[in-house]
Design an enzyme around this catalytic site. Sequence first.
Site, PDB file in Angstrom:
ATOM      1  N   ARG A 150     -54.928 -21.145 -10.238  1.00 50.62           N
ATOM      2  CA  ARG A 150     -53.772 -19.452 -10.953  1.00 50.62           C
ATOM      3  C   ARG A 150     -54.638 -18.725 -11.532  1.00 50.62           C
ATOM      4  O   ARG A 150     -55.231 -17.478 -11.466  1.00 50.62           O
ATOM      5  CB  ARG A 150     -52.739 -20.053 -11.572  1.00 50.62           C
ATOM      6  CG  ARG A 150     -51.787 -20.587 -10.837  1.00 50.62           C
ATOM      7  CD  ARG A 150     -50.743 -21.132 -11.655  1.00 50.62           C
ATOM      8  NE  ARG A 150     -51.137 -22.563 -12.476  1.00 50.62           N
ATOM      9  CZ  ARG A 150     -51.285 -23.798 -11.750  1.00 50.62           C
ATOM     10  NH1 ARG A 150     -50.221 -23.873 -11.076  1.00 50.62           N
ATOM     11  NH2 ARG A 150     -51.471 -25.211 -12.978  1.00 50.62           N
ATOM     12  N   ASP A 170     -65.022 -24.500  -5.868  1.00 51.82           N
ATOM     13  CA  ASP A 170     -64.040 -24.627  -6.132  1.00 51.82           C
ATOM     14  C   ASP A 170     -63.687 -25.782  -4.534  1.00 51.82           C
ATOM     15  O   ASP A 170     -63.401 -25.253  -4.013  1.00 51.82           O
ATOM     16  CB  ASP A 170     -62.497 -23.542  -6.470  1.00 51.82           C
ATOM     17  CG  ASP A 170     -61.290 -24.845  -6.530  1.00 51.82           C
ATOM     18  OD1 ASP A 170     -61.321 -25.628  -6.008  1.00 51.82           O
ATOM     19  OD2 ASP A 170     -60.414 -24.043  -7.473  1.00 51.82           O
ATOM     20  N   ALA A 230     -61.302 -22.604 -20.606  1.00 48.50           N
ATOM     21  CA  ALA A 230     -60.375 -23.350 -19.762  1.00 48.50           C
ATOM     22  C   ALA A 230     -60.745 -25.055 -20.860  1.00 48.50           C
ATOM     23  O   ALA A 230     -58.903 -25.155 -21.323  1.00 48.50           O
ATOM     24  CB  ALA A 230     -61.085 -24.264 -18.584  1.00 48.50           C
ATOM     25  N   ARG A 231     -61.459 -25.498 -20.731  1.00 54.29           N
ATOM     26  CA  ARG A 231     -61.668 -26.930 -21.482  1.00 54.29           C
ATOM     27  C   ARG A 231     -62.648 -27.647 -22.265  1.00 54.29           C
ATOM     28  O   ARG A 231     -63.570 -26.439 -21.607  1.00 54.29           O
ATOM     29  CB  ARG A 231     -60.595 -28.377 -20.819  1.00 54.29           C
ATOM     30  CG  ARG A 231     -59.655 -28.253 -20.507  1.00 54.29           C
ATOM     31  CD  ARG A 231     -58.283 -28.084 -21.817  1.00 54.29           C
ATOM     32  NE  ARG A 231     -56.823 -28.719 -22.043  1.00 54.29           N
ATOM     33  CZ  ARG A 231     -55.983 -26.940 -22.113  1.00 54.29           C
ATOM     34  NH1 ARG A 231     -57.231 -25.925 -22.505  1.00 54.29           N
ATOM     35  NH2 ARG A 231     -54.986 -27.064 -22.377  1.00 54.29           N
ATOM     36  N   ASP A 255     -63.982 -20.247 -26.198  1.00 51.55           N
ATOM     37  CA  ASP A 255     -62.030 -20.443 -26.954  1.00 51.55           C
ATOM     38  C   ASP A 255     -60.978 -22.019 -27.203  1.00 51.55           C
ATOM     39  O   ASP A 255     -60.407 -22.117 -27.748  1.00 51.55           O
ATOM     40  CB  ASP A 255     -61.175 -19.745 -25.771  1.00 51.55           C
ATOM     41  CG  ASP A 255     -59.684 -19.058 -26.014  1.00 51.55           C
ATOM     42  OD1 ASP A 255     -59.351 -19.044 -27.583  1.00 51.55           O
ATOM     43  OD2 ASP A 255     -58.929 -19.384 -25.609  1.00 51.55           O
ATOM     44  N   GLU A 260     -60.444 -29.807 -31.128  1.00 51.08           N
ATOM     45  CA  GLU A 260     -59.423 -28.917 -31.884  1.00 51.08           C
ATOM     46  C   GLU A 260     -58.621 -28.997 -32.806  1.00 51.08           C
ATOM     47  O   GLU A 260     -57.825 -30.189 -32.644  1.00 51.08           O
ATOM     48  CB  GLU A 260     -58.683 -28.089 -30.749  1.00 51.08           C
ATOM     49  CG  GLU A 260     -59.905 -27.373 -30.029  1.00 51.08           C
ATOM     50  CD  GLU A 260     -59.588 -26.651 -28.949  1.00 51.08           C
ATOM     51  OE1 GLU A 260     -57.953 -26.510 -29.191  1.00 51.08           O
ATOM     52  OE2 GLU A 260     -60.203 -26.533 -27.450  1.00 51.08           O
ATOM     53  N   HIS A 279     -58.939 -20.763 -29.750  1.00 51.84           N
ATOM     54  CA  HIS A 279     -58.121 -21.259 -28.970  1.00 51.84           C
ATOM     55  C   HIS A 279     -56.780 -20.234 -28.539  1.00 51.84           C
ATOM     56  O   HIS A 279     -55.725 -20.571 -28.552  1.00 51.84           O
ATOM     57  CB  HIS A 279     -57.065 -22.513 -28.615  1.00 51.84           C
ATOM     58  CG  HIS A 279     -56.813 -23.172 -27.343  1.00 51.84           C
ATOM     59  ND1 HIS A 279     -57.292 -24.429 -27.157  1.00 51.84           N
ATOM     60  CD2 HIS A 279     -55.916 -22.595 -26.289  1.00 51.84           C
ATOM     61  CE1 HIS A 279     -56.701 -24.895 -25.704  1.00 51.84           C
ATOM     62  NE2 HIS A 279     -56.343 -23.863 -25.284  1.00 51.84           N
ATOM     63  N   ALA A 282     -53.753 -18.218 -24.688  1.00 47.84           N
ATOM     64  CA  ALA A 282     -52.531 -17.564 -24.304  1.00 47.84           C
ATOM     65  C   ALA A 282     -51.812 -17.559 -25.165  1.00 47.84           C
ATOM     66  O   ALA A 282     -50.099 -17.598 -24.931  1.00 47.84           O
ATOM     67  CB  ALA A 282     -51.933 -19.564 -24.091  1.00 47.84           C
TER      68      ALA A 282
HETATM   69  P1  NAD Z   1     -54.880 -24.282 -11.343  1.00 47.04           P
HETATM   70  O1  NAD Z   1     -54.542 -26.445 -11.699  1.00 47.04           O
HETATM   71  O2  NAD Z   1     -54.217 -23.355 -10.786  1.00 47.04           O
HETATM   72  O3  NAD Z   1     -56.758 -24.059 -11.199  1.00 47.04           O
HETATM   73  C1  NAD Z   1     -57.425 -25.371 -11.297  1.00 47.04           C
HETATM   74  C2  NAD Z   1     -58.715 -24.980 -10.519  1.00 47.04           C
HETATM   75  O4  NAD Z   1     -60.026 -25.464 -10.581  1.00 47.04           O
HETATM   76  C3  NAD Z   1     -58.254 -25.865  -8.783  1.00 47.04           C
HETATM   77  O5  NAD Z   1     -58.235 -24.030  -8.182  1.00 47.04           O
HETATM   78  C4  NAD Z   1     -58.425 -26.384  -8.874  1.00 47.04           C
HETATM   79  O6  NAD Z   1     -58.567 -26.765  -7.455  1.00 47.04           O
HETATM   80  C5  NAD Z   1     -60.032 -25.989  -9.199  1.00 47.04           C
HETATM   81  N1  NAD Z   1     -60.569 -27.516  -9.489  1.00 47.04           N
HETATM   82  C6  NAD Z   1     -60.884 -29.259 -10.252  1.00 47.04           C
HETATM   83  N2  NAD Z   1     -61.351 -29.292 -10.491  1.00 47.04           N
HETATM   84  C7  NAD Z   1     -62.656 -29.035  -9.834  1.00 47.04           C
HETATM   85  C8  NAD Z   1     -63.881 -28.996  -9.917  1.00 47.04           C
HETATM   86  N3  NAD Z   1     -64.536 -30.149 -10.145  1.00 47.04           N
HETATM   87  N4  NAD Z   1     -64.775 -28.297  -9.979  1.00 47.04           N
HETATM   88  C9  NAD Z   1     -64.529 -27.128  -9.246  1.00 47.04           C
HETATM   89  N5  NAD Z   1     -63.626 -26.592  -9.283  1.00 47.04           N
HETATM   90  C10 NAD Z   1     -62.424 -27.369  -9.799  1.00 47.04           C
HETATM   91  O7  NAD Z   1     -55.773 -24.707 -13.446  1.00 47.04           O
HETATM   92  P2  NAD Z   1     -55.368 -23.282 -13.788  1.00 47.04           P
HETATM   93  O8  NAD Z   1     -53.512 -22.543 -14.400  1.00 47.04           O
HETATM   94  O9  NAD Z   1     -55.284 -21.675 -13.300  1.00 47.04           O
HETATM   95  O10 NAD Z   1     -55.621 -23.536 -15.673  1.00 47.04           O
HETATM   96  C11 NAD Z   1     -57.102 -24.332 -16.004  1.00 47.04           C
HETATM   97  C12 NAD Z   1     -57.685 -24.263 -16.773  1.00 47.04           C
HETATM   98  O11 NAD Z   1     -57.485 -23.499 -18.142  1.00 47.04           O
HETATM   99  C13 NAD Z   1     -56.936 -25.858 -17.164  1.00 47.04           C
HETATM  100  O12 NAD Z   1     -57.812 -26.109 -18.183  1.00 47.04           O
HETATM  101  C14 NAD Z   1     -55.674 -25.405 -18.440  1.00 47.04           C
HETATM  102  O13 NAD Z   1     -55.535 -26.329 -19.528  1.00 47.04           O
HETATM  103  C15 NAD Z   1     -56.995 -23.832 -19.206  1.00 47.04           C
HETATM  104  N6  NAD Z   1     -55.673 -23.192 -19.626  1.00 47.04           N
HETATM  105  C16 NAD Z   1     -56.595 -22.774 -20.967  1.00 47.04           C
HETATM  106  C17 NAD Z   1     -55.476 -21.556 -21.685  1.00 47.04           C
HETATM  107  C18 NAD Z   1     -56.269 -21.372 -23.030  1.00 47.04           C
HETATM  108  O14 NAD Z   1     -55.003 -20.961 -23.797  1.00 47.04           O
HETATM  109  N7  NAD Z   1     -57.502 -21.211 -23.098  1.00 47.04           N
HETATM  110  C19 NAD Z   1     -54.631 -20.696 -21.052  1.00 47.04           C
HETATM  111  C20 NAD Z   1     -54.003 -21.396 -20.052  1.00 47.04           C
HETATM  112  C21 NAD Z   1     -55.040 -22.776 -19.363  1.00 47.04           C
HETATM  113  C1  MLT Z   2     -53.191 -24.204 -21.746  1.00 44.11           C
HETATM  114  O1  MLT Z   2     -52.910 -25.306 -21.423  1.00 44.11           O
HETATM  115  O2  MLT Z   2     -52.032 -23.776 -21.696  1.00 44.11           O
HETATM  116  C2  MLT Z   2     -53.371 -23.727 -22.898  1.00 44.11           C
HETATM  117  O3  MLT Z   2     -54.525 -24.737 -23.528  1.00 44.11           O
HETATM  118  C3  MLT Z   2     -52.902 -22.854 -24.303  1.00 44.11           C
HETATM  119  C4  MLT Z   2     -51.960 -23.504 -24.896  1.00 44.11           C
HETATM  120  O4  MLT Z   2     -52.248 -23.787 -25.796  1.00 44.11           O
HETATM  121  O5  MLT Z   2     -50.199 -23.950 -24.903  1.00 44.11           O
END
Ligand code: NAD
Ligand code: MLT
Length: 526
Positions: A150, A170, A230-231, A255, A260, A279, A282
Amino acid sequence: MKVLVSDNLSAVGVDILKKESGIEVDVKTGLPKEELIKIIADYDGLIVRSATKVVAEIIQAADNLKVIGRAGVGVDNIDLAAAGAKGIIVMNAPEGNMITTAEHTMALLLSLSRNIPQASSTLKNKKWAPKEFMGVELFEKTLGIVGLGRIGSNVAERARGFKMKILAYDPYVTQERAEILGVELVEMKDLFERSDFLSLHTPGLADGTPLLGKEQFDQMKPGIRIVNCARGSLIDDAALIEAIKSKKVAGAALDVYHKEPLDLDSPLLEVDEIICTPHLGASTGEAQEKVATSMCDQIIDYLKYGNVRNAVNVPSIDAETLAKIQPYLTLGEDLGQFVSQLIDGPVTRVDIQYKGEVSTMQIKPVTNAILKGLFNRSIDEINMVNAPFIAKERGIEVQESTSSEVHEYTSTVQVQIISESGTRKVTGSIFGNGDSRIVQFDEYHMEAVLSKNMLVLNNMDVPGVIGNLGNILGKNKLNIAGFHLGRQKEEGKAISIVNIDSPPTTETLRALRDTSNILSVDSVTL
Ligand code: NAD
Ligand code: MLT
């Protein structure tokens, strides 16, 4: 129903819960673990963001909890296995913050390319030094994205607006999807070698090992800039700092962190080329309203109507699908329960075959219902959520197969149970009027109604058996509601399934077992 909100959730979401009849809501944020353990048994639902760590001890104390909602994407702050084993559904709200996080990624990409945070703080420290902050353009540079889900796809779409060339790694994304997004799918090594900027958008790896360590930094194009929204666990921090010092990596924008809140004496904060945000991915009003609204709607939908959306530990079922598969859920549970009472010894394997129309439906929930039925009599708190976890915990192998092939019935579900003492097989179908029937038991074909109380007899296929059976049941005041016979002519044996109005006593069972030509008798209760 009582719902506890234990992290800061947008007021819009809390209002949705407050307005819902039959739902009481408490907002108690910042509770220490011990406090949460004390009060959690009062609640049917729990909503968290990332601050509450829903560890196994909290879940074990949550005797009434049915659902945990994570207002966001990552569920790494929730012990999914413990929740599953306790029969608690875990849901997230994956779409609400994707745009906001993609925008934060773009903000960090631009900050990195133009040294904006460093330049700003230098000026605020009363130093005018434009020459120190020479940047690079994004135009026609290559952006490598790890994880084209996403957020990754939204970043790709926005980076295209900057006329960047986009590569992605991916392994779960199709070529077709990548083409729609205007992205070239490549292998990880290729991505590292060709990218000027790299952005991570995958969940943390299950075992916590970093995706980017020394080996990967060594493979990268010199001067690469890296963004991680991401993480934190995806990057080996020490290796990153080393790669920056050696000039292999020109800079990084982070981020998210291993731990944390980030320790304020973290070496990451000492490196000028590293930009850090706490962080914030979002953190916009819009995203927080969206995740809170979706999560509160989802929680109400599940607690009040049983609809499962965005579940991460069980298959999601919307209302329409639920209505369609409901007869198979009942059939599955009945078949599992039926056969569980006709086997001895621990089960080692369950083979489930879906044939005909049912094979085109969502079968996972039906499998879970079969497993629930299988454990119904042996485990107290069993439901469709924890049943697959319990099967796994007990080392029971569960195999599903589907086939569009149909014979006499439009759909059949066959459950074969292998235990340490043998194998039993039962096949069921749904008839036109919605009734579920057993259409085959072991090798015997029949059309037996499934009812609350049943007797299952293995008998010689000779005259007089049914008469004797009727006499014994009559003498013991047991009313027969239905009788179904399956015969194996060559072997001269038959199986009879008898629906009775009440359960048999031990004396009745003994009398039946003592009757000639009756080889075995089992009482089955659904
Ligand atoms: P998502 O599930 O839509 O997308 C993750 C993608 O990673 C998928 O397409 C999957 O096929 C791919 N994937 C899984 N393992 C993989 C690997 N080893 N190598 C390559 N690709 C791989 O998730 P998303 O909603 O896009 O979120 C992505 C990340 O962002 C999550 O870890 C989420 O927790 C993090 N996130 C962080 C924040 C923030 O505040 N910084 C906010 C929202 C999400
Ligand atoms: C999440 O996984 O959605 C993000 O890390 C954002 C949050 O802090 O909720």
